[in-house]
Scaffold this motif. Structure first.
Motif, PDB file in Angstrom:
ATOM      1  N   TYR A   1       0.798  -1.168   0.139  1.00 22.27           N
ATOM      2  CA  TYR A   1       0.012  -0.065  -0.078  1.00 22.27           C
ATOM      3  C   TYR A   1       0.884   1.186  -0.144  1.00 22.27           C
ATOM      4  N   LEU A   2       0.511   2.146  -0.877  1.00 22.03           N
ATOM      5  CA  LEU A   2       1.141   3.446  -1.008  1.00 22.03           C
ATOM      6  C   LEU A   2       0.288   4.520  -1.409  1.00 22.03           C
ATOM      7  N   HIS A   3       0.746   5.869  -1.347  1.00 22.48           N
ATOM      8  CA  HIS A   3      -0.172   7.033  -1.773  1.00 22.48           C
ATOM      9  C   HIS A   3      -0.655   7.010  -3.356  1.00 22.48           C
ATOM     10  N   HIS A   4       0.268   7.064  -3.928  1.00 22.18           N
ATOM     11  CA  HIS A   4       0.169   7.522  -5.401  1.00 22.18           C
ATOM     12  C   HIS A   4      -0.025   6.390  -6.233  1.00 22.18           C
ATOM     13  N   PRO A   5      -1.231   6.209  -7.150  1.00 22.49           N
ATOM     14  CA  PRO A   5      -1.497   5.090  -7.871  1.00 22.49           C
ATOM     15  C   PRO A   5      -0.834   5.170  -9.051  1.00 22.49           C
ATOM     16  N   PRO A   6      -0.193   4.184  -9.317  1.00 26.66           N
ATOM     17  CA  PRO A   6       0.373   3.620 -10.823  1.00 26.66           C
ATOM     18  C   PRO A   6      -0.689   3.819 -11.935  1.00 26.66           C
ATOM     19  N   TYR A   7      -1.798   3.278 -11.731  1.00 25.76           N
ATOM     20  CA  TYR A   7      -2.775   2.961 -12.651  1.00 25.76           C
ATOM     21  C   TYR A   7      -4.072   3.765 -12.103  1.00 25.76           C
ATOM     22  N   VAL A   8      -4.627   4.513 -12.916  1.00 21.98           N
ATOM     23  CA  VAL A   8      -6.082   5.260 -12.491  1.00 21.98           C
ATOM     24  C   VAL A   8      -6.665   5.858 -13.501  1.00 21.98           C
ATOM     25  N   THR A   9      -7.876   6.107 -13.462  1.00 25.39           N
ATOM     26  CA  THR A   9      -8.753   6.726 -14.663  1.00 25.39           C
ATOM     27  C   THR A   9      -9.397   7.809 -13.918  1.00 25.39           C
TER      28      THR A   9
ATOM     29  N   ALA B   1     -10.063  11.675 -13.381  1.00 33.07           N
ATOM     30  CA  ALA B   1      -9.866  12.743 -14.424  1.00 33.07           C
ATOM     31  C   ALA B   1      -8.639  13.623 -14.101  1.00 33.07           C
ATOM     32  N   THR B   2      -8.146  13.824 -13.049  1.00 33.54           N
ATOM     33  CA  THR B   2      -6.949  14.823 -12.740  1.00 33.54           C
ATOM     34  C   THR B   2      -5.834  14.141 -12.707  1.00 33.54           C
ATOM     35  N   LYS B   3      -5.846  12.686 -12.290  1.00 33.06           N
ATOM     36  CA  LYS B   3      -4.569  12.190 -12.095  1.00 33.06           C
ATOM     37  C   LYS B   3      -3.888  11.216 -12.991  1.00 33.06           C
ATOM     38  N   TRP B   4      -4.892  10.608 -14.115  1.00 32.18           N
ATOM     39  CA  TRP B   4      -4.462   9.521 -15.055  1.00 32.18           C
ATOM     40  C   TRP B   4      -3.407   9.936 -15.650  1.00 32.18           C
ATOM     41  N   GLN B   5      -3.249  11.145 -16.298  1.00 31.75           N
ATOM     42  CA  GLN B   5      -2.204  11.699 -16.891  1.00 31.75           C
ATOM     43  C   GLN B   5      -1.022  12.419 -16.296  1.00 31.75           C
TER      44      GLN B   5
ATOM     45  N   GLY C   1      -4.201   5.716  -2.709  1.00 28.53           N
ATOM     46  CA  GLY C   1      -5.113   6.420  -2.480  1.00 28.53           C
ATOM     47  C   GLY C   1      -4.811   7.691  -3.506  1.00 28.53           C
ATOM     48  N   HIS C   2      -4.640   9.114  -3.058  1.00 25.88           N
ATOM     49  CA  HIS C   2      -4.507  10.165  -3.875  1.00 25.88           C
ATOM     50  C   HIS C   2      -5.607  10.401  -4.953  1.00 25.88           C
ATOM     51  N   ALA C   3      -6.016   9.650  -5.820  1.00 28.73           N
ATOM     52  CA  ALA C   3      -7.283   9.819  -6.443  1.00 28.73           C
ATOM     53  C   ALA C   3      -8.655   9.860  -5.387  1.00 28.73           C
ATOM     54  N   HIS C   4      -9.210  10.927  -5.604  1.00 25.08           N
ATOM     55  CA  HIS C   4     -10.600  11.039  -4.742  1.00 25.08           C
ATOM     56  C   HIS C   4     -11.338  10.199  -5.269  1.00 25.08           C
ATOM     57  N   CYS C   5     -11.461   8.704  -4.819  1.00 27.30           N
ATOM     58  CA  CYS C   5     -12.512   8.040  -5.636  1.00 27.30           C
ATOM     59  C   CYS C   5     -12.120   6.578  -5.088  1.00 27.30           C
ATOM     60  N   LEU C   6     -12.888   5.700  -5.206  1.00 26.54           N
ATOM     61  CA  LEU C   6     -12.981   4.056  -5.024  1.00 26.54           C
ATOM     62  C   LEU C   6     -12.791   3.587  -6.533  1.00 26.54           C
ATOM     63  N   GLU C   7     -11.896   2.819  -6.734  1.00 27.45           N
ATOM     64  CA  GLU C   7     -11.635   2.399  -8.059  1.00 27.45           C
ATOM     65  C   GLU C   7     -11.031   0.990  -8.143  1.00 27.45           C
TER      66      GLU C   7
ATOM     67  N   SER D   1     -12.435   3.335 -19.637  1.00 28.53           N
ATOM     68  CA  SER D   1     -11.879   2.668 -18.487  1.00 28.53           C
ATOM     69  C   SER D   1     -10.648   1.947 -18.830  1.00 28.53           C
ATOM     70  N   GLU D   2     -10.259   1.866 -20.137  1.00 27.96           N
ATOM     71  CA  GLU D   2      -9.141   1.220 -20.497  1.00 27.96           C
ATOM     72  C   GLU D   2      -8.025   2.127 -20.551  1.00 27.96           C
ATOM     73  N   ILE D   3      -6.696   1.830 -19.905  1.00 27.44           N
ATOM     74  CA  ILE D   3      -5.730   2.620 -19.934  1.00 27.44           C
ATOM     75  C   ILE D   3      -4.726   1.994 -20.930  1.00 27.44           C
ATOM     76  N   MET D   4      -4.369   3.083 -21.953  1.00 29.48           N
ATOM     77  CA  MET D   4      -3.473   2.708 -22.955  1.00 29.48           C
ATOM     78  C   MET D   4      -2.087   3.585 -22.499  1.00 29.48           C
ATOM     79  N   GLU D   5      -1.159   2.879 -23.214  1.00 31.73           N
ATOM     80  CA  GLU D   5       0.283   3.329 -22.762  1.00 31.73           C
ATOM     81  C   GLU D   5       1.123   3.581 -24.140  1.00 31.73           C
ATOM     82  N   SER D   6       1.544   4.914 -24.274  1.00 36.56           N
ATOM     83  CA  SER D   6       2.525   5.124 -25.100  1.00 36.56           C
ATOM     84  C   SER D   6       4.035   4.964 -25.263  1.00 36.56           C
TER      85      SER D   6
END
Length: 525
Positions: free
Chosen positions: A356-364, A366-370, A408-414, A448-453
């Motif tokens: 468990y850590l604060h910053h999510p490596p994967y998230v959708t 709106a303000t955190k994903w990119q 955590g960090h992203a203010h949601c449950l995902e 909901s799908e996370i793509m990576e460039s």
């Protein structure tokens, strides 16, 4: 003006080491592991146990409602049959100040504290929990307040009147002092033990648990509930838990000194100016609103959310602009995680692993994903897991190296799962629990799908790396707006590999009324 400032990583690391007397000779000669604790809660270490998860909580009550307290009231129904609480960071907003612990933490969580009935008498640096409350620091727990703004915030200056009565940003005279308030609230703050015999007596009294990595801190609910360090590990029911401080390895990669890099830098600077102008417009819009009017109070909440989002994006932009080859990365902590994960896989009694850590490596969200910090944490964890995979080899037998990651960090449950990423973070379940009290955020419109460039600047995402299966946060607009605050109960089931039954609980605010309920549970593993 930037309302908050984030100390450099090197200063965070240095200050936190000094506060816990990191590797002091008296600690070394006693063979004490400062990154481990043992739960001494008089409960059998059974393979089936339960725990609660919350995150991004510490804002205090709004003018018309208190979402943090609503979540706590639901949690109390599960306290007696759960072994501990995990907190994914951002304990106290807005700047982790000791001034706000009484209002934003002690009062709402009083039932989890010894003498909580007299919570107004509890000092933030004297808290003792009656149930293990295992935290990690979030970015707000490290934030500071620029001196000039702290002064302005306390005098009869028009901006102070505006911000205090219209947009309550939860700021006072000062910030966290580079995480000092968090340290004094939750960690074993050893720095003041300067006189002869003080440190020795303390270590010999509280660091008496014996493990395969040496003596370590004995965490005793109701008696002594300090954490040994900002990152640490413990074991429960054959599951190794690894708590990380992601605030010291979230620095973005330096912008390359190329034509593309220079164009990107100018784009960031332009975006920063636009955000500053947008911030001032929001502040001006709040002047005509009355916080005592329920409908206008809701509008102020929305303005507050937008203002916080702007500050978050601005801080991320500033981190990108300031990052260079000299920027510190906490390789010491990352190497510790690598070593401990390898040891965990080589220990026969261990059947599972949770990070468990604060910053999510994967998230959708709106303000955190990119954000650049999201990519940075993803990259650093991948490097660790890739190294672990090389060392562990066939021991994993095709299993993911980690059974569950909580953030955590992203203010949601995902709830998300990675697919084949080409790295050792493939097929891992990731749960973001950051919607337990502070302002909620929407899911991004991109889906909901996370793509990576591949590469530094590439507007054409090339591969799928993760999918989001569930999202609860801010939904709808106008009269149909819903705010879904949340926490988790996780039941760890017997077996090897283990299964985790995840039960989301929701406190929904809609039409200025509350509705509490649970979502359908799902099983991981």
């Amino acid at each position: 003006m930037q309302f908050v400032s984030d100390p450099p990583i090197a200063e965070k690391i240095q200050q936190m080491k000094q506060r816990v007397r990191w590797q002091d000779p008296l600690i070394l000669e006693r063979d004490i592991d400062q990154t481990r604790l043992v739960l001494d809660d008089d409960k059998p270490d059974h393979p089936e146990f339960s725990f609660l998860v919350i995150g991004d909580t510490g804002f205090g009550s709004h003018k018309q409602h208190d979402p943090q307290r609503k979540i706590v009231e639901m949690m109390l129904n599960h306290r007696d049959d759960c072994r501990f609480v995990l907190h994914t960071g951002d304990v106290v907003y807005q700047v982790g100040s000791s001034e706000y612990y009484p209002k934003n933490f002690i009062k709402p969580y009083r039932e989890f504290l010894v003498d909580g009935d007299s919570h107004h008498k509890i000092s933030y640096d004297k808290m003792v929990f009656n149930l293990p409350f295992l935290t990690i620091p979030g970015n707000h727990d490290y934030y500071d307040l620029p001196f000039i703004y702290g002064v302005m915030a306390q005098v009869t200056w028009p901006l102070r009147h505006l911000l205090k009565t219209k947009l309550d940003l939860n700021v006072g005279w000062h910030g966290s002092h580079k995480g000092k308030a968090y340290t004094k609230a939750f960690l074993d703050y050893l720095k003041p033990l300067k006189y002869w015999g003080q440190l020795e007596n303390h270590l010999d009294h509280h660091y008496t648990a014996k493990t395969d990595t040496g003596r370590c801190l004995r965490y005793q609910p109701g008696k002594f509930t300090r954490l040994p360090n900002r990152y640490y590990t413990f074991r429960s029911g054959g599951i190794d838990f690894f708590a990380l401080d992601s605030n010291t390895f979230n620095s973005p990669a330096p912008i390359p000194d190329t034509r593309e890099g220079e164009a990107f830098r100018r784009l960031l600077e332009k975006r920063g100016d636009e955000l500053e102008a947008e911030k001032m417009q929001l502040i001006e819009a709040s002047v005509t609103l009355d916080a005592d009017n329920p409908e206008e109070a809701e509008q102020l909440d929305d303005l507050n959310v937008k203002l916080e989002q702007i500050d978050e994006v601005s801080l991320d932009i500033n981190k990108q602009l300031a990052s260079d080859e000299e920027t510190t990365i906490d390789f010491e902590q990352l190497d510790w995680l690598r070593q401990r994960l390898i040891q965990s896989w080589q220990t026969q009694d261990v059947r599972g692993r949770v990070i468990y850590l604060h910053h999510p490596p994967y998230v959708t969200e709106a303000t955190k994903w990119q954000q650049a910090q999201t990519w940075a944490v993803r990259r650093r964890l991948r490097q660790v897991l890739d190294a672990v995979a090389t060392e562990v080899g066939d021991l994993a037998q095709g299993r993911p190296l980690v059974d569950l990651v909580l953030t955590g960090h992203a203010h949601c449950l995902e709830y998300l799962e990675t697919v084949d990423t080409g790295h050792a973070d493939s097929y891992i379940p990731w749960i973001i629990c950051g919607g337990s009290g502070h302002s909620l955020r929407r899911q991004r419109k991109e889906g909901s799908e996370i793509m990576e460039s591949v590469g530094f600047i590439d507007n054409n995402p090339s591969r799928l790396v993760a999918r989001s299966h569930f999202y609860a946060g801010r939904h709808g607009h106008g009269s149909k707006k819903q705010r879904l605050y949340s926490f988790l109960r996780i039941d760890v089931l017997e077996g090897n590999p283990p299964k985790f039954r995840v039960q989301p609980f929701i406190a929904e605010r809609c039409h200025r009324t509350w509705n509490n309920y649970s979502k359908e549970a799902f099983v991981i593993g």
